[in-house]
Motif scaffolding. Structure first.
Motif, PDB file in Angstrom:
ATOM      1  N   VAL A  71       0.845  -1.196   0.000  1.00 32.31           N
ATOM      2  CA  VAL A  71       0.000   0.000   0.000  1.00 32.31           C
ATOM      3  C   VAL A  71       0.878   1.243   0.000  1.00 32.31           C
ATOM      4  CG1 VAL A  71      -1.711   1.329   1.297  1.00 32.31           C
ATOM      5  CG2 VAL A  71      -1.916  -1.158   1.160  1.00 32.31           C
ATOM      6  N   MET A  72       1.941   1.225   0.828  1.00 27.21           N
ATOM      7  CA  MET A  72       2.860   2.369   0.891  1.00 27.21           C
ATOM      8  C   MET A  72       3.524   2.637  -0.451  1.00 27.21           C
ATOM      9  SD  MET A  72       4.794   1.818   4.531  1.00 27.21           S
ATOM     10  CE  MET A  72       5.977   3.099   4.103  1.00 27.21           C
ATOM     11  N   SER A  73       3.802   1.581  -1.198  1.00 32.69           N
ATOM     12  CA  SER A  73       4.484   1.732  -2.488  1.00 32.69           C
ATOM     13  C   SER A  73       3.560   2.305  -3.560  1.00 32.69           C
ATOM     14  CB  SER A  73       5.030   0.376  -2.952  1.00 32.69           C
ATOM     15  OG  SER A  73       3.970  -0.471  -3.394  1.00 32.69           O
ATOM     16  N   GLY A  74       2.249   2.371  -3.262  1.00 28.61           N
ATOM     17  CA  GLY A  74       1.297   2.895  -4.239  1.00 28.61           C
ATOM     18  C   GLY A  74       0.676   1.843  -5.128  1.00 28.61           C
ATOM     19  N   GLU A  75       0.937   0.564  -4.808  1.00 30.17           N
ATOM     20  CA  GLU A  75       0.354  -0.507  -5.615  1.00 30.17           C
ATOM     21  C   GLU A  75      -1.166  -0.451  -5.578  1.00 30.17           C
ATOM     22  OE1 GLU A  75       0.525  -5.405  -5.945  1.00 30.17           O
ATOM     23  OE2 GLU A  75       2.079  -4.320  -4.849  1.00 30.17           O
ATOM     24  N   TRP A  76      -1.726  -0.164  -4.405  1.00 31.66           N
ATOM     25  CA  TRP A  76      -3.165   0.072  -4.259  1.00 31.66           C
ATOM     26  C   TRP A  76      -3.333   1.401  -3.557  1.00 31.66           C
ATOM     27  CZ3 TRP A  76      -1.867  -4.814  -1.534  1.00 31.66           C
ATOM     28  CH2 TRP A  76      -1.874  -5.916  -2.398  1.00 31.66           C
ATOM     29  N   ARG A  77      -4.224   2.206  -4.062  1.00 38.72           N
ATOM     30  CA  ARG A  77      -4.453   3.523  -3.481  1.00 38.72           C
ATOM     31  C   ARG A  77      -5.830   3.586  -2.836  1.00 38.72           C
ATOM     32  NH1 ARG A  77      -1.555   7.483  -8.004  1.00 38.72           N
ATOM     33  NH2 ARG A  77       0.571   6.855  -7.477  1.00 38.72           N
ATOM     34  N   PRO A  78      -6.056   4.599  -1.975  1.00 41.74           N
ATOM     35  CA  PRO A  78      -7.347   4.699  -1.291  1.00 41.74           C
ATOM     36  C   PRO A  78      -8.525   4.588  -2.247  1.00 41.74           C
ATOM     37  CG  PRO A  78      -5.809   6.256  -0.352  1.00 41.74           C
ATOM     38  CD  PRO A  78      -5.114   5.645  -1.539  1.00 41.74           C
ATOM     39  N   ARG A 112      -5.186  12.563  -0.272  1.00 38.64           N
ATOM     40  CA  ARG A 112      -5.728  12.709  -1.632  1.00 38.64           C
ATOM     41  C   ARG A 112      -4.655  13.181  -2.611  1.00 38.64           C
ATOM     42  NH1 ARG A 112      -9.756  15.146   1.418  1.00 38.64           N
ATOM     43  NH2 ARG A 112      -9.047  17.228   0.793  1.00 38.64           N
ATOM     44  N   ALA A 113      -3.844  14.140  -2.175  1.00 34.66           N
ATOM     45  CA  ALA A 113      -2.879  14.748  -3.098  1.00 34.66           C
ATOM     46  C   ALA A 113      -1.595  13.948  -3.236  1.00 34.66           C
ATOM     47  CB  ALA A 113      -2.559  16.173  -2.631  1.00 34.66           C
ATOM     48  N   PHE A 114      -1.184  13.258  -2.154  1.00 36.46           N
ATOM     49  CA  PHE A 114       0.127  12.609  -2.167  1.00 36.46           C
ATOM     50  C   PHE A 114       0.065  11.112  -1.845  1.00 36.46           C
ATOM     51  CE2 PHE A 114       0.564  17.058  -0.844  1.00 36.46           C
ATOM     52  CZ  PHE A 114       1.315  17.540  -1.906  1.00 36.46           C
ATOM     53  N   HIS A 115      -1.138  10.593  -1.650  1.00 34.39           N
ATOM     54  CA  HIS A 115      -1.337   9.165  -1.384  1.00 34.39           C
ATOM     55  C   HIS A 115      -0.547   8.704  -0.158  1.00 34.39           C
ATOM     56  CE1 HIS A 115      -3.294   9.256  -5.234  1.00 34.39           C
ATOM     57  NE2 HIS A 115      -2.189   9.642  -5.816  1.00 34.39           N
ATOM     58  N   ILE A 116      -0.467   9.573   0.834  1.00 38.00           N
ATOM     59  CA  ILE A 116       0.182   9.250   2.100  1.00 38.00           C
ATOM     60  C   ILE A 116      -0.903   9.072   3.155  1.00 38.00           C
ATOM     61  CG2 ILE A 116       1.707  10.083   3.931  1.00 38.00           C
ATOM     62  CD1 ILE A 116       3.214  11.668   1.783  1.00 38.00           C
ATOM     63  N   PHE A 133       2.248  10.221  11.908  1.00 39.33           N
ATOM     64  CA  PHE A 133       3.100   9.218  11.270  1.00 39.33           C
ATOM     65  C   PHE A 133       2.399   8.551  10.089  1.00 39.33           C
ATOM     66  CE2 PHE A 133       4.302   9.632  15.677  1.00 39.33           C
ATOM     67  CZ  PHE A 133       5.678   9.531  15.696  1.00 39.33           C
ATOM     68  N   ASP A 134       3.172   8.234   9.047  1.00 41.02           N
ATOM     69  CA  ASP A 134       2.625   7.496   7.913  1.00 41.02           C
ATOM     70  C   ASP A 134       2.669   5.994   8.194  1.00 41.02           C
ATOM     71  OD1 ASP A 134       5.222   6.612   7.493  1.00 41.02           O
ATOM     72  OD2 ASP A 134       5.510   7.677   5.609  1.00 41.02           O
ATOM     73  N   LEU A 135       2.291   5.197   7.212  1.00 41.23           N
ATOM     74  CA  LEU A 135       2.235   3.750   7.399  1.00 41.23           C
ATOM     75  C   LEU A 135       3.594   3.148   7.751  1.00 41.23           C
ATOM     76  CD1 LEU A 135      -0.115   2.618   4.483  1.00 41.23           C
ATOM     77  CD2 LEU A 135      -0.634   2.633   6.920  1.00 41.23           C
ATOM     78  N   GLN A 169     -16.603  -4.281   1.738  1.00 37.44           N
ATOM     79  CA  GLN A 169     -17.855  -3.774   1.186  1.00 37.44           C
ATOM     80  C   GLN A 169     -18.636  -4.930   0.569  1.00 37.44           C
ATOM     81  OE1 GLN A 169     -16.836  -0.608  -1.519  1.00 37.44           O
ATOM     82  NE2 GLN A 169     -16.143   0.745   0.103  1.00 37.44           N
ATOM     83  N   ARG A 170     -19.798  -5.188   1.126  1.00 35.32           N
ATOM     84  CA  ARG A 170     -20.613  -6.319   0.670  1.00 35.32           C
ATOM     85  C   ARG A 170     -20.938  -6.173  -0.819  1.00 35.32           C
ATOM     86  NH1 ARG A 170     -25.713  -7.881   4.234  1.00 35.32           N
ATOM     87  NH2 ARG A 170     -23.963  -8.234   5.672  1.00 35.32           N
ATOM     88  N   GLY A 171     -20.691  -7.232  -1.556  1.00 29.65           N
ATOM     89  CA  GLY A 171     -20.992  -7.245  -2.981  1.00 29.65           C
ATOM     90  C   GLY A 171     -19.910  -6.629  -3.843  1.00 29.65           C
ATOM     91  N   ARG A 172     -18.914  -6.013  -3.202  1.00 30.20           N
ATOM     92  CA  ARG A 172     -17.851  -5.391  -3.987  1.00 30.20           C
ATOM     93  C   ARG A 172     -16.477  -5.983  -3.666  1.00 30.20           C
ATOM     94  NH1 ARG A 172     -15.327   0.680  -3.897  1.00 30.20           N
ATOM     95  NH2 ARG A 172     -14.241   0.519  -5.891  1.00 30.20           N
ATOM     96  N   GLY A 173     -16.190  -6.172  -2.404  1.00 30.72           N
ATOM     97  CA  GLY A 173     -14.888  -6.703  -2.011  1.00 30.72           C
ATOM     98  C   GLY A 173     -14.233  -5.809  -0.977  1.00 30.72           C
ATOM     99  N   THR A 174     -12.924  -5.907  -0.870  1.00 28.85           N
ATOM    100  CA  THR A 174     -12.162  -5.141   0.120  1.00 28.85           C
ATOM    101  C   THR A 174     -11.388  -4.033  -0.580  1.00 28.85           C
ATOM    102  OG1 THR A 174     -11.913  -7.102   1.521  1.00 28.85           O
ATOM    103  CG2 THR A 174     -10.391  -5.291   1.916  1.00 28.85           C
ATOM    104  N   THR A 175     -11.529  -2.820  -0.079  1.00 29.12           N
ATOM    105  CA  THR A 175     -10.860  -1.666  -0.671  1.00 29.12           C
ATOM    106  C   THR A 175      -9.932  -1.008   0.350  1.00 29.12           C
ATOM    107  OG1 THR A 175     -12.628  -0.137  -0.042  1.00 29.12           O
ATOM    108  CG2 THR A 175     -12.807  -1.197  -2.201  1.00 29.12           C
ATOM    109  N   ILE A 176      -8.931  -0.313  -0.152  1.00 29.05           N
ATOM    110  CA  ILE A 176      -8.087   0.503   0.714  1.00 29.05           C
ATOM    111  C   ILE A 176      -8.946   1.660   1.219  1.00 29.05           C
ATOM    112  CG2 ILE A 176      -5.998   1.898   0.875  1.00 29.05           C
ATOM    113  CD1 ILE A 176      -5.503  -1.083   0.383  1.00 29.05           C
TER     114      ILE A 176
END
Length: 247
Positions: free
Chosen positions: A29-36, A180-184, A222-224, A73-80
């Motif tokens: 997640v920290m590397s940006g592979e998956w974003r919020p 939102r702006a920096f994915h931190i 602190f970040d992740l 999220q029911r019917g959708r899956g797991t999100t960041i």
């Protein structure tokens, strides 16, 4: 290196396998592979990728759910988790007036400019004095009266051009903007509370006399990965109190 093989090779480590897996997912997640807001693979797919049981994958995800890093999220899956899903507004805000009223009725930005970290900011951010930062002065008012003066320092290297963004948007939540702006993702904060006395700037803005008793809260965000992203000094008038519920 193949992800499954790399993880499989850590099976004999001291930490439980699900925790090793969870830490690796956080790294991704920290590397940006998956974003919020983005979907992560299913527990079955993750179990296959990491060559573990579905139960182990589920436990790793459950830990991330408990830490509000992901949302099922029911019917959708797991999100960041997005900022608004990870915690309610003012989750980290502990300054109150009266029984249970947060001292944050309105917020106004007084200044936001690029700067170099002074001794206090450098210590708070765990960087060298003179490091490039963005320095923010923000006032929180309650019922029309100045209540809390915030001195905020953000690392310019991690959040480039953030001063221009803040001056344009003037967000209520700086952490939400950083995400939102920096994915931190701001994972946690650390606060130290102490009694202090109003300095000249405090007195002018908070309508106090120099030397008046005030409450001071110093916060590190602190970040992740455990790095400090923001340091904040909150200077509050004497009828503001710090409230934190445990358990």
């Amino acid at each position: 290196m193949d992800q499954a093989v790399a993880t499989e090779g850590r099976r004999e480590g001291a930490k439980p396998l699900y925790r090793q897996m969870k830490e690796d997912l956080v790294r991704r997640v920290m590397s940006g592979e998956w974003r919020p807001g983005e979907l992560v693979p299913s527990e079955v797919a993750l179990a296959q990728e990491y060559r573990v049981s579905v139960g182990t994958a589920r436990k790793a995800i459950e830990e991330m759910v408990l830490e509000r890093l992901v949302v099922r999220q029911r019917g959708r899956g797991t999100t960041i988790a997005r900022n608004d899903e990870r915690y309610e507004p003012f989750r980290f805000y502990r300054l109150h007036v009266g029984e249970n009223t947060k001292a944050a009725y309105s917020t106004s930005y007084m200044s936001c400019t690029p700067a170099r970290a002074n001794a206090i900011e450098a210590k708070g951010l765990n960087v060298k004095r003179g490091t490039a930062i963005v320095r923010i002065l923000r006032l929180r008012s309650h019922e029309g009266q100045p209540a809390v003066l915030e001195h905020i320092a953000i690392l310019e290297e991690r959040c480039p051009n953030v001063a221009a963004i803040i001056n344009n948007i003037q967000p209520e939540s700086i952490y939400g903007l950083i995400e939102r702006a920096f994915h931190i993702i701001i994972r946690r904060v650390e606060e130290r509370v102490q009694a202090s006395a109003a300095e000249e700037e405090d007195a002018e803005i908070l309508k106090l006399t120099v030397g008046s008793p005030i409450l001071e809260v110093m916060r590190k965000a602190f970040d992740l990965g455990g790095a400090v992203i923001e340091f904040r000094r909150m200077r509050a008038v004497s009828d503001i109190h710090y409230f934190n519920e445990i358990g």
